[in-house]
Write a protein that holds these residues in place. Structure first.
Motif, PDB file in Angstrom:
ATOM      1  N   VAL A 248      29.393  16.559  23.809  1.00  0.00           N
ATOM      2  CA  VAL A 248      29.207  15.661  22.769  1.00  0.00           C
ATOM      3  C   VAL A 248      28.077  16.660  22.024  1.00  0.00           C
ATOM      4  CG1 VAL A 248      28.042  13.759  21.783  1.00  0.00           C
ATOM      5  CG2 VAL A 248      29.820  13.427  23.773  1.00  0.00           C
ATOM      6  N   ALA A 249      27.180  17.104  22.616  1.00  0.00           N
ATOM      7  CA  ALA A 249      26.173  18.007  21.794  1.00  0.00           C
ATOM      8  C   ALA A 249      26.674  19.185  21.333  1.00  0.00           C
ATOM      9  CB  ALA A 249      24.999  18.399  23.022  1.00  0.00           C
ATOM     10  N   PHE A 250      27.802  19.784  21.961  1.00  0.00           N
ATOM     11  CA  PHE A 250      28.252  20.793  21.401  1.00  0.00           C
ATOM     12  C   PHE A 250      29.124  20.575  20.202  1.00  0.00           C
ATOM     13  CE2 PHE A 250      31.748  23.962  21.116  1.00  0.00           C
ATOM     14  CZ  PHE A 250      31.129  25.209  21.092  1.00  0.00           C
ATOM     15  N   ALA A 251      29.849  19.488  20.210  1.00  0.00           N
ATOM     16  CA  ALA A 251      30.547  19.031  19.110  1.00  0.00           C
ATOM     17  C   ALA A 251      29.843  18.618  17.906  1.00  0.00           C
ATOM     18  CB  ALA A 251      31.584  17.817  19.522  1.00  0.00           C
ATOM     19  N   GLU A 252      28.410  18.051  18.128  1.00  0.00           N
ATOM     20  CA  GLU A 252      27.856  17.647  16.834  1.00  0.00           C
ATOM     21  C   GLU A 252      26.847  19.000  16.535  1.00  0.00           C
ATOM     22  OE1 GLU A 252      25.580  14.339  18.538  1.00  0.00           O
ATOM     23  OE2 GLU A 252      27.252  12.947  18.336  1.00  0.00           O
ATOM     24  N   HIS A 253      26.448  20.007  17.315  1.00  0.00           N
ATOM     25  CA  HIS A 253      25.589  20.882  16.827  1.00  0.00           C
ATOM     26  C   HIS A 253      26.166  22.249  16.851  1.00  0.00           C
ATOM     27  CE1 HIS A 253      22.669  17.846  16.929  1.00  0.00           C
ATOM     28  NE2 HIS A 253      22.749  17.740  18.260  1.00  0.00           N
ATOM     29  N   GLY A 254      27.522  22.401  17.625  1.00  0.00           N
ATOM     30  CA  GLY A 254      28.021  23.606  17.390  1.00  0.00           C
ATOM     31  C   GLY A 254      27.216  24.441  18.692  1.00  0.00           C
ATOM     32  N   PRO A 255      27.685  25.718  18.704  1.00  0.00           N
ATOM     33  CA  PRO A 255      27.086  26.772  19.781  1.00  0.00           C
ATOM     34  C   PRO A 255      25.650  27.180  19.367  1.00  0.00           C
ATOM     35  CG  PRO A 255      28.646  28.050  18.444  1.00  0.00           C
ATOM     36  CD  PRO A 255      28.949  26.524  18.109  1.00  0.00           C
ATOM     37  N   ARG A 256      24.923  27.278  20.584  1.00  0.00           N
ATOM     38  CA  ARG A 256      23.461  27.664  20.416  1.00  0.00           C
ATOM     39  C   ARG A 256      23.548  29.184  20.066  1.00  0.00           C
ATOM     40  NH1 ARG A 256      19.474  24.805  23.501  1.00  0.00           N
ATOM     41  NH2 ARG A 256      18.125  26.535  22.884  1.00  0.00           N
ATOM     42  N   THR A 257      22.545  29.726  19.014  1.00  0.00           N
ATOM     43  CA  THR A 257      22.605  31.088  18.674  1.00  0.00           C
ATOM     44  C   THR A 257      21.511  31.881  19.471  1.00  0.00           C
ATOM     45  OG1 THR A 257      20.546  30.513  17.343  1.00  0.00           O
ATOM     46  CG2 THR A 257      22.750  30.806  16.370  1.00  0.00           C
ATOM     47  N   ASP A 258      20.695  31.067  20.378  1.00  0.00           N
ATOM     48  CA  ASP A 258      19.828  31.745  21.493  1.00  0.00           C
ATOM     49  C   ASP A 258      20.638  32.038  22.864  1.00  0.00           C
ATOM     50  OD1 ASP A 258      19.893  29.256  22.872  1.00  0.00           O
ATOM     51  OD2 ASP A 258      17.880  28.806  22.742  1.00  0.00           O
ATOM     52  N   GLY A 259      21.903  31.829  23.128  1.00  0.00           N
ATOM     53  CA  GLY A 259      22.727  31.994  24.158  1.00  0.00           C
ATOM     54  C   GLY A 259      22.817  30.783  25.066  1.00  0.00           C
ATOM     55  N   ALA A 260      22.074  29.890  24.858  1.00  0.00           N
ATOM     56  CA  ALA A 260      22.177  28.756  25.753  1.00  0.00           C
ATOM     57  C   ALA A 260      23.039  27.796  25.290  1.00  0.00           C
ATOM     58  CB  ALA A 260      20.840  28.044  25.767  1.00  0.00           C
TER      59      ALA A 260
END
Length: 168
Positions: free
Chosen positions: A139-151
């Motif tokens: 759900v978090a990935f769907a709402e915010h996309g991939p993290r740019t810090d590698g997490a």
């Protein structure tokens, strides 16, 4: 290993339910429209998820479906198992117990199957990946996309602003 459309649609359905406000049922029609999935197929998928205790149905004019537990408490191995059954990377694997898979060629010529080690590791890797992935992360990935810090996107919710980022 290729999972069926049932697994893909079921995970997408669960993510939509995870995105909904708690206590606000979502209709299958709304999910079908949002995800561009066939409503008739979603009806079969949601029935399996309901039998597995992952979703609840709410009757009435404002009815629909809700998660049976918080998204943080639902792992993808539960979802995939409800939709696909046991994970077996090769057809020669047969279920012995729900948490084990054994090669059916073991009885051939009284020796161990030469490829069993490889396929057992593949099965274990897939199972671990599914067990370590929660619905909340998707759900978090769907709402915010991939993290740019590698997490991973879901890890952002687990961290406070004072903690160092978790690197995958």
């Amino acid at each position: 290993m290729i999972f069926s459309a049932r697994a893909e649609y079921g995970v997408r359905l669960m993510v939509e339910l995870g995105r909904a406000k708690p206590g606000h049922p979502v209709s299958l029609k709304a999910i079908a429209d949002a995800e561009r999935l066939p409503l008739s197929y979603l009806e079969h998928v949601v029935a399996r998820l309901k039998r597995a205790g992952l979703v609840r149905s709410v009757r009435g004019a404002y009815g629909g479906y809700t998660l049976a537990r918080p998204a943080e408490a639902i792992t993808m191995d539960e979802v995939v198992a409800a939709l696909e059954g046991a994970i077996a990377p090769m057809e020669c694997f047969v279920s012995v117990r729900p948490d084990r898979v054994a090669c059916s060629h073991e009885a051939d010529r009284g020796r161990t199957c030469a490829t069993k080690l490889l396929w057992t590791r593949v099965q274990g890797g897939i199972t671990r990946a599914l067990q370590q992935t929660t619905l909340a992360e998707l759900v978090a990935f769907a709402e915010h996309g991939p993290r740019t810090d590698g997490a991973h996107a879901g890890e952002a919710a687990k961290q406070s602003s004072t903690e160092a980022p978790v690197v995958a």
